[in-house]
Design an enzyme around this catalytic site. Sequence first.
Site, short mmCIF file in Angstrom:
data_model
loop_
_atom_site.label_atom_id
_atom_site.label_comp_id
_atom_site.label_asym_id
_atom_site.label_seq_id
_atom_site.Cartn_x
_atom_site.Cartn_y
_atom_site.Cartn_z
N SER A 1 0.85 -1.18 0.00
CA SER A 1 0.00 0.00 0.00
C SER A 1 0.88 1.23 0.00
CB SER A 1 -0.91 0.01 1.24
OG SER A 1 -1.52 1.27 1.43
N TYR B 1 -1.84 -1.70 10.52
CA TYR B 1 -1.85 -1.83 9.06
C TYR B 1 -0.66 -1.10 8.45
CZ TYR B 1 -3.79 -1.87 4.30
OH TYR B 1 -4.00 -2.06 2.94
#
Length: 329
Positions: free
Chosen positions: A142, A155
């Site tokens: 990401s 995350y």
Amino acid sequence: MRLKDHVVVVTGASSGIGRATAEAFARKGCAVVLAARREEALRATARECEKHRGARALVVPTDTTDDRAVEELARRAVEELGRIDVWVNNAAVNAFGRFEDVPLEDFRKVLDVDVMGYVHGARAALPVMRGQGTGTLINISSVVGATSQPYSHPYSMSKHAVQGLGSSLRQQLQVEGVKGIQVCTVMPATIDTPHFEQAANYTGRKVVAMPPVYSPERVARAVVDLVRHPRREVVVGPAGRALVRQSRRTPGIAERAMARQTDKTHLSHDEEAPATHGALHVPAPGEGAVHGGWGGRRRTAMRRTAVAAALAGAAVTAGRRMSRGPAGA
């Protein structure tokens, strides 16, 4: 080997990017091995995949936090389809909240799925690829692997770890003189998937997709392209590319910008939300879906239309200036 002859394993294939990626490979005629916790959703993905060029889809329900289950996934792929040409580590979960407010069991679960799940995938796939002499391992990371976010600490940590995993694996293959195996990392910006609604949430505010939002099909195309033209890292989405560039040039500015943007647009200021474990410990029911309803495909089309209109307007203006000739003529 032609792409249509490839065998592709995709984890997290029950929804979102994983499902879109599996369908993209099936559309090219590849055999796809579908892995996730939800068998019902995997079978729905398989039905969509098998509509394309007679592509074969093998469903293997798998919890990627279980190393033996992931080894069994690789074994089934080789036993039934003969090889593994591409392995896509994609299964991921998320938890939102102030650092002190996220329960440790949820913190650990995110790291277990998003880091150790990828470790298990790489350890299962690479021995097969070494035996074949070829293969492509693709890790879905990401843009928060370059610039972290507040409210999603585990995350963000996991995606930094995925960046490091890809880099260290490439280095190991280099020093060992391995030529035929590629390790690639994909860094999407915000993508229109069910990911946000399924996340654990302890912020008291509804989690929404932080704009600009891009379609999961866009990520899937990038993954397929990496098999044809391998690259170390690929960022998906112009906003993501701009953020990653800024994070490398002026990391402090990028951090401050991400903090403001996350607080302003990633958490609703109008809708409250109860504390929830989301789908961390128990998968969401149903057949799953590619999209999350955040309008990624529509917004991408709108952006392209706006850019095309702007370019057309600029061309018309330039043409008029040329037709009038230079000033003073």
